[in-house]
Scaffold this motif. Structure first.
Motif, PDB file in Angstrom:
ATOM      1  N   ASN A   1     -69.775  -9.515 -11.120  1.00  0.00           N
ATOM      2  CA  ASN A   1     -68.554 -10.038 -11.751  1.00  0.00           C
ATOM      3  C   ASN A   1     -68.826 -11.252 -12.638  1.00  0.00           C
ATOM      4  OD1 ASN A   1     -69.146 -11.766  -9.571  1.00  0.00           O
ATOM      5  ND2 ASN A   1     -67.009 -12.415  -9.429  1.00  0.00           N
TER       6      ASN A   1
ATOM      7  N   TRP B   1     -65.139 -12.978 -13.024  1.00  0.00           N
ATOM      8  CA  TRP B   1     -63.806 -12.426 -12.873  1.00  0.00           C
ATOM      9  C   TRP B   1     -63.520 -12.111 -11.405  1.00  0.00           C
ATOM     10  CZ3 TRP B   1     -63.697  -7.638 -10.676  1.00  0.00           C
ATOM     11  CH2 TRP B   1     -64.835  -6.819 -10.811  1.00  0.00           C
ATOM     12  N   HIS B   2     -62.250 -12.179 -11.062  1.00  0.00           N
ATOM     13  CA  HIS B   2     -61.822 -11.950  -9.679  1.00  0.00           C
ATOM     14  C   HIS B   2     -60.559 -11.089  -9.668  1.00  0.00           C
ATOM     15  CE1 HIS B   2     -64.564 -15.126  -8.231  1.00  0.00           C
ATOM     16  NE2 HIS B   2     -64.191 -15.778  -9.321  1.00  0.00           N
ATOM     17  N   GLU B   3     -60.425 -10.266  -8.637  1.00  0.00           N
ATOM     18  CA  GLU B   3     -59.222  -9.474  -8.420  1.00  0.00           C
ATOM     19  C   GLU B   3     -58.709  -9.713  -7.003  1.00  0.00           C
ATOM     20  OE1 GLU B   3     -59.286  -5.421 -10.939  1.00  0.00           O
ATOM     21  OE2 GLU B   3     -60.913  -5.577  -9.487  1.00  0.00           O
ATOM     22  N   GLU B   4     -57.400  -9.777  -6.847  1.00  0.00           N
ATOM     23  CA  GLU B   4     -56.774  -9.968  -5.542  1.00  0.00           C
ATOM     24  C   GLU B   4     -55.612  -8.991  -5.378  1.00  0.00           C
ATOM     25  OE1 GLU B   4     -55.546 -14.006  -5.260  1.00  0.00           O
ATOM     26  OE2 GLU B   4     -57.575 -14.805  -5.138  1.00  0.00           O
TER      27      GLU B   4
ATOM     28  N   TYR C   1     -55.434 -10.843 -11.457  1.00  0.00           N
ATOM     29  CA  TYR C   1     -56.758 -10.860 -12.105  1.00  0.00           C
ATOM     30  C   TYR C   1     -56.911 -12.202 -12.809  1.00  0.00           C
ATOM     31  CZ  TYR C   1     -60.597  -9.741 -15.282  1.00  0.00           C
ATOM     32  OH  TYR C   1     -61.788  -9.748 -15.956  1.00  0.00           O
TER      33      TYR C   1
END
Length: 224
Positions: free
Chosen positions: A164, A180-183, A192
């Motif tokens: 990421n 980048w991060h997703e939750e 995002y």
């Protein structure tokens, strides 16, 4: 009918498609074949021993002229065009001799300059690219988990990146990039976002905060 056409026809119009160059709204570029990637060229070369190569053209929207025309040659890959500190840049990979050449182009004078020539070895499983604002040549090596970032010019350094994580800029002392991060992937609260990261020359993250680094069409480096 022709007297009603309001398009200004460009000398040597060729029916192509111009890509935007990050950091400037004045110039555009085109590679032909348009959708061939480095990986496509490498795979074709390794399976067939020879590839047709691609071309690179750079267009000036202010003067409505082509300022660079590089014709396709066998086993030669031309990169997309870049724009750093008022200069255009690109690189050329020779799959026959396993050499990389990096060039700058002064758009005002048309002067093209070879910055350096590097020996790539015979490992073509890498993705090559340029970072700005100082001209920096690098390669990415895919691993099962993440990638290895190889800095090849102006000096050599290698370190790991997670899946990421990416690098966007290098100023000669620090690397700037993002993760980048997703939750909440399955819920209505999906989110995002990016974390801005600063790394030292060894690749160690020394600063991190919420934000996305971006190079504006005016050439300004901003954090969104």
């Amino acid at each position: 009918m022709t007297d009603k056409i309001f398009f200004q026809e460009i000398s040597q119009a060729q029916g192509g498609y111009l890509e935007k160059i990050q950091g400037t709204s004045r110039y555009g570029y085109e590679n032909k074949p348009a959708f061939s990637t480095q990986y496509d060229f490498f795979e074709d070369f390794q399976s067939r021993g020879q590839v047709p190569g691609n071309s690179l053209d750079i267009f000036d929207f202010d003067t409505l002229t082509w300022i660079l025309r590089k014709e396709a040659q066998a086993n030669i890959f031309y990169s997309p065009a870049y724009f750093f500190k008022g200069l255009l840049a690109f690189f050329r990979l020779d799959l026959g001799s396993f050499q990389a050449s990096i060039y700058s182009l002064d758009p005002e004078t048309g002067q093209e300059k070879e910055i350096c020539q590097l020996d790539l070895g015979k490992d073509l499983k890498l993705f090559y690219g340029l970072l700005g604002p100082d001209l920096t040549f690098y390669a990415l090596e895919d691993r099962e988990e993440g990638q290895i970032f190889h800095l090849l010019y102006p000096f050599e350094s290698s370190f790991s990146l997670k899946d990421n994580e990416s690098l966007e800029y290098f100023d000669g002392e620090f690397f700037y990039g993002s993760a980048w991060h997703e939750e909440e992937l399955e819920g209505l609260d999906y989110r995002y976002y990016n974390h801005f990261q600063v790394r030292d020359k060894t690749g160690q993250v020394i600063f991190e905060k919420l934000g996305t680094p971006y190079l504006s069409p005016k050439g300004d480096y901003i954090l969104l």
